[in-house]
Enzyme design. Sequence first.
Site, short mmCIF file in Angstrom:
data_model
loop_
_atom_site.label_atom_id
_atom_site.label_comp_id
_atom_site.label_asym_id
_atom_site.label_seq_id
_atom_site.Cartn_x
_atom_site.Cartn_y
_atom_site.Cartn_z
N GLU A 51 0.83 -1.22 0.00
CA GLU A 51 0.00 0.00 0.00
C GLU A 51 0.85 1.25 0.00
OE1 GLU A 51 -3.17 0.54 -1.15
OE2 GLU A 51 -3.51 -1.18 0.16
N HIS A 52 0.42 2.25 -0.77
CA HIS A 52 1.17 3.50 -0.96
C HIS A 52 2.56 3.21 -1.53
CE1 HIS A 52 -1.62 6.49 0.65
NE2 HIS A 52 -1.99 5.57 1.52
N ASP A 61 2.77 2.27 -5.13
CA ASP A 61 2.81 2.45 -6.60
C ASP A 61 3.53 3.73 -7.01
OD1 ASP A 61 0.64 3.91 -5.65
OD2 ASP A 61 -0.68 3.41 -7.32
N SER A 94 -14.07 1.21 -8.58
CA SER A 94 -15.13 1.20 -9.59
C SER A 94 -14.77 2.12 -10.74
CB SER A 94 -16.46 1.62 -8.96
OG SER A 94 -16.42 2.96 -8.55
N ASP A 114 -4.51 0.34 -10.40
CA ASP A 114 -5.92 -0.03 -10.47
C ASP A 114 -6.31 -0.50 -11.87
OD1 ASP A 114 -5.86 0.83 -7.93
OD2 ASP A 114 -7.11 2.60 -8.22
N TYR A 142 -3.15 12.08 0.79
CA TYR A 142 -2.45 11.36 -0.28
C TYR A 142 -1.37 12.26 -0.89
CZ TYR A 142 -1.95 8.74 -4.67
OH TYR A 142 -1.47 8.04 -5.75
N LEU A 201 -12.79 0.16 -4.02
CA LEU A 201 -12.65 -1.09 -4.80
C LEU A 201 -12.43 -0.77 -6.29
CD1 LEU A 201 -15.34 -3.34 -3.08
CD2 LEU A 201 -12.90 -3.17 -2.62
N GLY A 207 -16.94 4.47 -5.02
CA GLY A 207 -16.28 5.38 -4.07
C GLY A 207 -15.89 4.73 -2.76
P1 ADP Z 1 -13.57 4.03 -6.40
O1 ADP Z 1 -12.77 3.94 -7.66
O2 ADP Z 1 -12.78 3.72 -5.20
O3 ADP Z 1 -14.84 3.26 -6.45
P2 ADP Z 1 -13.76 6.76 -7.25
O4 ADP Z 1 -14.22 7.99 -6.56
O5 ADP Z 1 -12.38 6.74 -7.82
O6 ADP Z 1 -13.98 5.57 -6.22
O7 ADP Z 1 -14.73 6.42 -8.46
C1 ADP Z 1 -16.14 6.40 -8.27
C2 ADP Z 1 -16.80 7.10 -9.45
O8 ADP Z 1 -16.71 6.27 -10.63
C3 ADP Z 1 -18.29 7.29 -9.24
O9 ADP Z 1 -18.56 8.46 -8.51
C4 ADP Z 1 -18.79 7.39 -10.68
O10 ADP Z 1 -18.54 8.67 -11.21
C5 ADP Z 1 -17.88 6.40 -11.41
N1 ADP Z 1 -18.53 5.06 -11.50
C6 ADP Z 1 -18.14 3.92 -10.90
N2 ADP Z 1 -18.98 2.89 -11.19
C7 ADP Z 1 -19.92 3.39 -12.00
C8 ADP Z 1 -21.09 2.85 -12.66
N3 ADP Z 1 -21.45 1.58 -12.52
N4 ADP Z 1 -21.83 3.69 -13.42
C9 ADP Z 1 -21.48 4.99 -13.58
N5 ADP Z 1 -20.42 5.54 -12.98
C10 ADP Z 1 -19.64 4.78 -12.20
MG MG Z 2 -11.08 5.16 -8.19
#
Ligand code: ADP
Ligand code: MG
Length: 388
Positions: free
Chosen positions: A36-37, A39, A130, A176, A226, A128, A125
């Site tokens: 962690e931390h 990369d 996303s 990621d 960060y 994980l 958010g």
């Molecule tokens: P993490 O990557 O940790 O989940 P982030 O803040 O980096 O958190 O990214 C989250 C953002 O990615 C959401 O606020 C949205 O804008 C976008 N996102 C993630 N999954 C989806 C989805 N299934 N549909 C639309 N936007 C998404």
């Molecule tokens: Mg993210």
Amino acid sequence: MNLWEYAIDGLKKNTSQPVDSIRLFFSPGRVNVLGEHIDYNGGWVMPCAIDKGIYAAVQLNNESVIRIISQSHTEPCIIPLNKEIRATDFFGWQRYPAGVAFQINRIESVKQGFDAYLVSNLPEGSGLSSSASLEALIGKIILQTSAITTISDRQLAMLCKHAENDFVGVQCGIMDQYAVIFGKKNALLMLDCENIVHEWVPFDSSPYRLLVIDTQKPRTLAGSAYNERKMQCDKALEQLQRVRSIQNLCEAELTDLQHLDDYTLIKRARHVITENKRVLFARNSLLEGKFIHLGELMYQSHASLRNDYEVSCKELDAIVDFTRHHEAGLGARMTGAGFGGCAIALVHEKGLELYKEQLQKFYFYLIGSACLIYEVQPSKGVHEFLPA
Ligand code: ADP
Ligand code: MG
């Protein structure tokens, strides 16, 4: 209905195209098991793609437009392909797909339009990734539907990273995007963040299960902390480069710490140096089938992140302390940038149900709110799903 069926149903209800040849895609989230931390300090990380992610049903259109609807957002993302793609024309989640289309379009022109409907079981958010999952998903769909074969997976990971850096404005590293693209079933990815090369390490955790525990605490401090940690690491590296010829902080040794003039810098560098070594130890342990060592390295990683890097919080500490004292617990640590987000734990399958029940109670008693527990498995990276 399963998530594929929801995605297909959503597409059918929202497209004006005849839905005669729907294609299906899946993109996973990721967890970082160790490292962690690291990369942005040029060392080794050990993430894996997980079996939660974003499902997409896709239908080609003849309109030179990419039209994406996500079940979790009201605004669609519409990207015209016959004019310049500019960040300022997009808002919120739309910037991730638009950024990826822009990046790919710089290399190979994207002409084939499509309609896509997304359904996700990945929390947004929570750490994980996303965001990387969404980027890789759109990237893969564009490459497959436009039959672009000149962009490698490695290049796609870089393009997705640039999309997030430039279109969204988040200065993330490569880990990621790399993890969600290169994930493999029952394996951890060992990624060298300096040279961007990887290998897979077998991860047969049986009889232990890998859990992700979401504190549900917003990571409000994570952004500023960060940047501050990154600056401190740069400063430590600068001071060490006066006496050692090294390119990044992960190349330093613990004996080099005597050359740093500030106790905070010593602590930050000590975390980075020991964490990088823990990843290398973990890889050897896993290759030798000594799975139990990984648990201890996870606890050590957490202690280092809490005491030396100072990015933990009471919610994450509560989960790790609980696991350490639970007879089914083998290892646990915070994962991601810190100050909230998720922890991971390895828990024996025999005591799993009791562990979950007791952790929920303990967490609620100590913190006053609920945590969410997911079981995850190292899984295949982003791909087009071809029914057998
Ligand atoms: P993490 O990557 O940790 O989940 P982030 O803040 O980096 O958190 O990214 C989250 C953002 O990615 C959401 O606020 C949205 O804008 C976008 N996102 C993630 N999954 C989806 C989805 N299934 N549909 C639309 N936007 C998404
Ligand atoms: Mg993210």
